[in-house]
Scaffold this active site. Structure first.
Site, PDB file in Angstrom:
ATOM      1  N   SER A  13       1.062  -1.039  -0.002  1.00 56.01           N
ATOM      2  CA  SER A  13       0.105  -0.172  -0.110  1.00 56.01           C
ATOM      3  C   SER A  13       1.006   1.129   0.204  1.00 56.01           C
ATOM      4  CB  SER A  13      -0.864   0.005   1.061  1.00 56.01           C
ATOM      5  OG  SER A  13      -0.336   0.235   2.379  1.00 56.01           O
ATOM      6  N   ILE A  88      16.223  -8.365   6.127  1.00 51.39           N
ATOM      7  CA  ILE A  88      17.425  -7.751   6.788  1.00 51.39           C
ATOM      8  C   ILE A  88      18.424  -7.642   5.699  1.00 51.39           C
ATOM      9  CG2 ILE A  88      18.828  -7.515   8.577  1.00 51.39           C
ATOM     10  CD1 ILE A  88      16.975  -8.988  10.407  1.00 51.39           C
ATOM     11  N   LEU A  89      18.723  -6.601   5.529  1.00 48.49           N
ATOM     12  CA  LEU A  89      19.846  -6.387   4.495  1.00 48.49           C
ATOM     13  C   LEU A  89      21.368  -6.277   4.836  1.00 48.49           C
ATOM     14  CD1 LEU A  89      17.598  -3.397   2.541  1.00 48.49           C
ATOM     15  CD2 LEU A  89      18.334  -5.934   1.655  1.00 48.49           C
ATOM     16  N   ASN A 103      13.817   3.806   4.032  1.00 48.06           N
ATOM     17  CA  ASN A 103      12.643   2.931   4.534  1.00 48.06           C
ATOM     18  C   ASN A 103      11.623   3.832   5.395  1.00 48.06           C
ATOM     19  OD1 ASN A 103      11.508   0.285   5.429  1.00 48.06           O
ATOM     20  ND2 ASN A 103      12.501   0.514   7.397  1.00 48.06           N
ATOM     21  N   HIS A 105       9.213   3.093   8.843  1.00 54.47           N
ATOM     22  CA  HIS A 105       9.121   2.169  10.096  1.00 54.47           C
ATOM     23  C   HIS A 105       8.044   2.668  10.683  1.00 54.47           C
ATOM     24  CE1 HIS A 105      10.300  -0.568  13.239  1.00 54.47           C
ATOM     25  NE2 HIS A 105      10.172   0.302  14.058  1.00 54.47           N
ATOM     26  N   THR A 137      20.847   2.341   7.351  1.00 52.40           N
ATOM     27  CA  THR A 137      22.143   2.136   7.410  1.00 52.40           C
ATOM     28  C   THR A 137      22.200   0.662   7.886  1.00 52.40           C
ATOM     29  OG1 THR A 137      21.882   3.003   9.808  1.00 52.40           O
ATOM     30  CG2 THR A 137      22.582   4.507   8.212  1.00 52.40           C
ATOM     31  N   LEU A 140      20.246  -1.586  12.221  1.00 53.25           N
ATOM     32  CA  LEU A 140      18.889  -1.607  11.868  1.00 53.25           C
ATOM     33  C   LEU A 140      17.755  -0.608  12.385  1.00 53.25           C
ATOM     34  CD1 LEU A 140      16.729  -3.779  10.108  1.00 53.25           C
ATOM     35  CD2 LEU A 140      16.331  -4.680  12.384  1.00 53.25           C
ATOM     36  N   ASP A 141      16.985   0.083  11.633  1.00 53.62           N
ATOM     37  CA  ASP A 141      15.946   0.950  12.204  1.00 53.62           C
ATOM     38  C   ASP A 141      16.756   2.219  12.846  1.00 53.62           C
ATOM     39  OD1 ASP A 141      14.035  -0.480  11.024  1.00 53.62           O
ATOM     40  OD2 ASP A 141      13.664  -1.479  13.343  1.00 53.62           O
ATOM     41  N   GLU A 170       1.300   7.252   6.973  1.00 49.33           N
ATOM     42  CA  GLU A 170       2.323   6.588   6.254  1.00 49.33           C
ATOM     43  C   GLU A 170       2.290   6.967   4.741  1.00 49.33           C
ATOM     44  OE1 GLU A 170       3.685   2.490   6.853  1.00 49.33           O
ATOM     45  OE2 GLU A 170       3.109   2.453   8.879  1.00 49.33           O
TER      46      GLU A 170
HETATM   47  C1  GRF Z   1       4.118  -0.776   6.681  1.00 47.03           C
HETATM   48  O1  GRF Z   1       3.217  -0.355   7.916  1.00 47.03           O
HETATM   49  C2  GRF Z   1       5.347  -0.133   7.040  1.00 47.03           C
HETATM   50  O2  GRF Z   1       5.571   0.843   8.013  1.00 47.03           O
HETATM   51  C3  GRF Z   1       6.049  -1.496   7.388  1.00 47.03           C
HETATM   52  O3  GRF Z   1       5.648  -2.437   6.454  1.00 47.03           O
HETATM   53  C4  GRF Z   1       4.254  -2.119   6.268  1.00 47.03           C
HETATM   54  C5  GRF Z   1       4.065  -2.175   4.910  1.00 47.03           C
HETATM   55  O4  GRF Z   1       2.891  -2.136   4.394  1.00 47.03           O
HETATM   56  N1  GRF Z   1       7.704  -1.152   7.032  1.00 47.03           N
HETATM   57  P1  GRF Z   1       2.542  -2.013   2.811  1.00 47.03           P
HETATM   58  O5  GRF Z   1       3.060  -3.215   2.190  1.00 47.03           O
HETATM   59  O6  GRF Z   1       3.326  -0.826   2.342  1.00 47.03           O
HETATM   60  O7  GRF Z   1       0.914  -1.943   2.725  1.00 47.03           O
END
Ligand code: GRF
Length: 212
Positions: A13, A88-89, A103, A105, A137, A140-141, A170
């Site tokens: 999404s 995890i990269l 990213n 989060h 980086t 992580l996070d 988001e």
């Molecule tokens: C989101 O909540 C994002 O913050 C997290 O994973 C979820 C991904 O949702 N990293 P979508 O696939 O973008 O709908």
């Protein structure tokens, strides 16, 4: 016009929100580590090139990341956007895309790194929670923060209701952040700090709960 490559693992999404923001940039590809990621169908329907690089077909993280990086590089990305990409990269991968890899989060970092962020926020009784767009980086996070959005945590929230409220933010801040980075309005300086040109200052408060 910049080239953007988006990596997903699931419904996509956030990817969809970025596509639908109609930024003056090219979504060069949507790449998934899972063939069954729901978001792939959407990308195909929009005529966006897609690829699947399955982590299951590679014996180590390094081997997977090498093939993934090669697939991304084919599209000459200016920006690589992780949108619900659940792998995890490796440090080598992160280094290769340093300054071009971002990213989103689902928490107000640096609080609640890792998984189950909404559940943990509810258990702690915090009154504000949210999401963070950040550079990736090797830690992580923990990369430099580009943008954050906050929502109130309500008394009767469950992890699902809180997640749904945060997802709306988001979808707003991720396309904005992608646009800012592509236009150069926001960038990472030589000291690793995120700087924004012409950011409006505001002395508004965000208070939760809202009581009369
Ligand atoms: C989101 O909540 C994002 O913050 C997290 O994973 C979820 C991904 O949702 N990293 P979508 O696939 O973008 O709908």
């Amino acid at each position: 016009m910049k080239n953007i490559v988006i990596l997903i693992s699931g419904r996509g999404s956030n990817m969809q929100a970025i596509v639908e923001a109609n930024l003056p940039h090219r979504i060069a590809a949507v790449i998934s580590n899972r063939a069954d990621a729901g978001g792939l169908e959407y990308a195909v329907a929009r005529g966006i090139p897609t690829a699947v690089v399955s982590h299951r077909e590679h014996p180590t993280r390094e081997a997977f990341d090498t093939v993934l990086a090669a697939e991304i590089d084919r599209h000459r990305p200016d920006l690589v956007v992780l949108a619900g990409f659940m792998r995890i990269l490796t440090p080598g991968f992160v280094e290769h895309f340093a300054g071009r890899l971002i990213n989103i989060h689902p928490s107000l970092l640096p609080s609640y790194t890792g998984l189950h962020t909404h559940q943990r926020a509810i258990e702690d009784g915090v009154k504000l929670h949210g999401c963070t767009v950040h550079f990736v980086t090797a830690d992580l996070d923990h990369g430099p923060i580009i943008a954050q959005g906050a929502v109130p945590v309500l008394c009767d929230d469950t992890p699902d209701t809180l997640a749904a409220r945060i997802l709306k933010i988001e979808h707003r801040i991720y396309p904005q952040a992608v646009g800012w980075l592509c236009s150069g309005q926001v960038s990472l300086n030589a000291s690793g700090k995120v700087v924004s040109k012409g950011a409006e200052t505001s002395d508004g408060f965000v208070i939760s709960p809202v009581l009369e």
